[in-house]
Design an enzyme around this catalytic site. Sequence first.
Site, PDB file in Angstrom:
ATOM      1  N   THR A  32       0.821  -1.207   0.000  1.00  0.00           N
ATOM      2  CA  THR A  32       0.000   0.000   0.000  1.00  0.00           C
ATOM      3  C   THR A  32       0.858   1.262   0.000  1.00  0.00           C
ATOM      4  OG1 THR A  32      -0.169   0.304   2.404  1.00  0.00           O
ATOM      5  CG2 THR A  32      -1.685  -1.285   1.374  1.00  0.00           C
ATOM      6  N   ASP A  56      -4.500   5.746   2.394  1.00  0.00           N
ATOM      7  CA  ASP A  56      -4.212   6.817   3.337  1.00  0.00           C
ATOM      8  C   ASP A  56      -4.529   6.223   4.704  1.00  0.00           C
ATOM      9  OD1 ASP A  56      -4.325   8.929   5.122  1.00  0.00           O
ATOM     10  OD2 ASP A  56      -5.379  10.280   3.762  1.00  0.00           O
ATOM     11  N   ASN A  83       4.012   0.677   8.912  1.00  0.00           N
ATOM     12  CA  ASN A  83       5.281   1.336   8.609  1.00  0.00           C
ATOM     13  C   ASN A  83       5.116   2.797   8.216  1.00  0.00           C
ATOM     14  OD1 ASN A  83       8.162   1.567   7.451  1.00  0.00           O
ATOM     15  ND2 ASN A  83       6.888   1.844   5.629  1.00  0.00           N
ATOM     16  N   LYS A 116      -7.132  -1.701  14.357  1.00  0.00           N
ATOM     17  CA  LYS A 116      -8.550  -1.974  14.599  1.00  0.00           C
ATOM     18  C   LYS A 116      -9.201  -2.668  13.404  1.00  0.00           C
ATOM     19  CE  LYS A 116     -11.298   0.760  16.791  1.00  0.00           C
ATOM     20  NZ  LYS A 116     -11.709  -0.229  17.807  1.00  0.00           N
ATOM     21  N   SER A 134       8.009   2.109  15.283  1.00  0.00           N
ATOM     22  CA  SER A 134       8.218   3.267  16.136  1.00  0.00           C
ATOM     23  C   SER A 134       9.523   3.901  15.672  1.00  0.00           C
ATOM     24  CB  SER A 134       8.268   2.847  17.607  1.00  0.00           C
ATOM     25  OG  SER A 134       8.532   3.945  18.442  1.00  0.00           O
ATOM     26  N   TYR A 148       6.391  14.235  16.037  1.00  0.00           N
ATOM     27  CA  TYR A 148       6.803  12.880  15.673  1.00  0.00           C
ATOM     28  C   TYR A 148       7.070  12.047  16.918  1.00  0.00           C
ATOM     29  CZ  TYR A 148       9.508   9.181  13.331  1.00  0.00           C
ATOM     30  OH  TYR A 148       9.972   7.969  12.864  1.00  0.00           O
ATOM     31  N   LYS A 152       5.127   8.741  18.220  1.00  0.00           N
ATOM     32  CA  LYS A 152       5.823   7.461  18.364  1.00  0.00           C
ATOM     33  C   LYS A 152       5.827   6.970  19.817  1.00  0.00           C
ATOM     34  CE  LYS A 152       6.870   6.729  14.048  1.00  0.00           C
ATOM     35  NZ  LYS A 152       6.180   5.644  13.297  1.00  0.00           N
ATOM     36  N   THR A 183      17.497   6.003   3.852  1.00  0.00           N
ATOM     37  CA  THR A 183      16.218   6.085   3.154  1.00  0.00           C
ATOM     38  C   THR A 183      16.026   7.527   2.716  1.00  0.00           C
ATOM     39  OG1 THR A 183      14.915   6.659   5.102  1.00  0.00           O
ATOM     40  CG2 THR A 183      15.350   4.320   4.733  1.00  0.00           C
TER      41      THR A 183
END
Length: 297
Positions: A32, A56, A83, A116, A134, A148, A152, A183
């Site tokens: 996704t 989303d 992720n 959920k 995390s 952020y 986390k 990354t």
Amino acid sequence: MRKSWLITGCSSGIGRALSETVLAAGHALVATARDPDLLADFPARYGDAVRVAALDVTDPDAAQAAVAAARDSVGGLDVLVNNAGYGNVNSIEDTSLDEFRRQIETNLFGTIILCKAAIPVMRAQRSGHIIQFSSVGGRIGAPGRAPYSAAKWGVEGFSEVLAAEMALIGVKVTVIEPGGFRTNFADDSTTLDEGRPEYDAVVGAAARMQRAFDGHQPGDPLRAAQVILQVPAMDVPPFRLPLGRDVSEALETADRARLDEVLRWRELSNSTNFPQTGEVGAFRGQVNPSDDTLPSR
């Protein structure tokens, strides 16, 4: 054994590396991304083993559809990997409330929403593994990244509760805590604002460090993916798994400092309990009960 995976945020970074590693290992995957065009090469490379879905993570309906796609691909959902996420750099003062909400919605509520959606499927099959991304910033507050880190840290607490509940239905939970990996975390989609001079020692330094560090991070996304691939196959997987020597060393130092602080202020902390006859503590005659079942306020 072939498993059905659903991974969010597959378009780049560790998410993409993990997706390719999962497919190369022969598993089924629902890959996704907010923009599924970024995953257009997957079906050509991996055929029916992969399904690409727009997602989303803040959209509950889209999350339900992605979980249904994974369930229907091989009759179940074995591994959910939360992720997707991002983090900008700025001071708390100069970060708008709307920006706080956007980052927390993606990084924390996105994780909650996908969990959920997945839990009823995993409860029905009495098996599964939920892997939460995390960060070292989820254990140590990251200067310049308040939204952020707040999100986390929320993921960490949410996942502790989740793990206790999921253990009752045969579902495992692991929290991944990456450090610096090569990354595009600091690419054009991330805003690095050095901010006003009053906060330069931490906020400005964080933005400059992120720019200078980009492309030189010690972590290899492919090696991270190979490690994460092993986790669902473990009989007793870790609950928390830091990734990278930089994280392991930082967390060891931080956890020791936290324990030292607990011990330093233990008498003051214990002084807030009701006195008990015959068990007088060292601070102001207060007690030090051993009953850990007392409710909090």
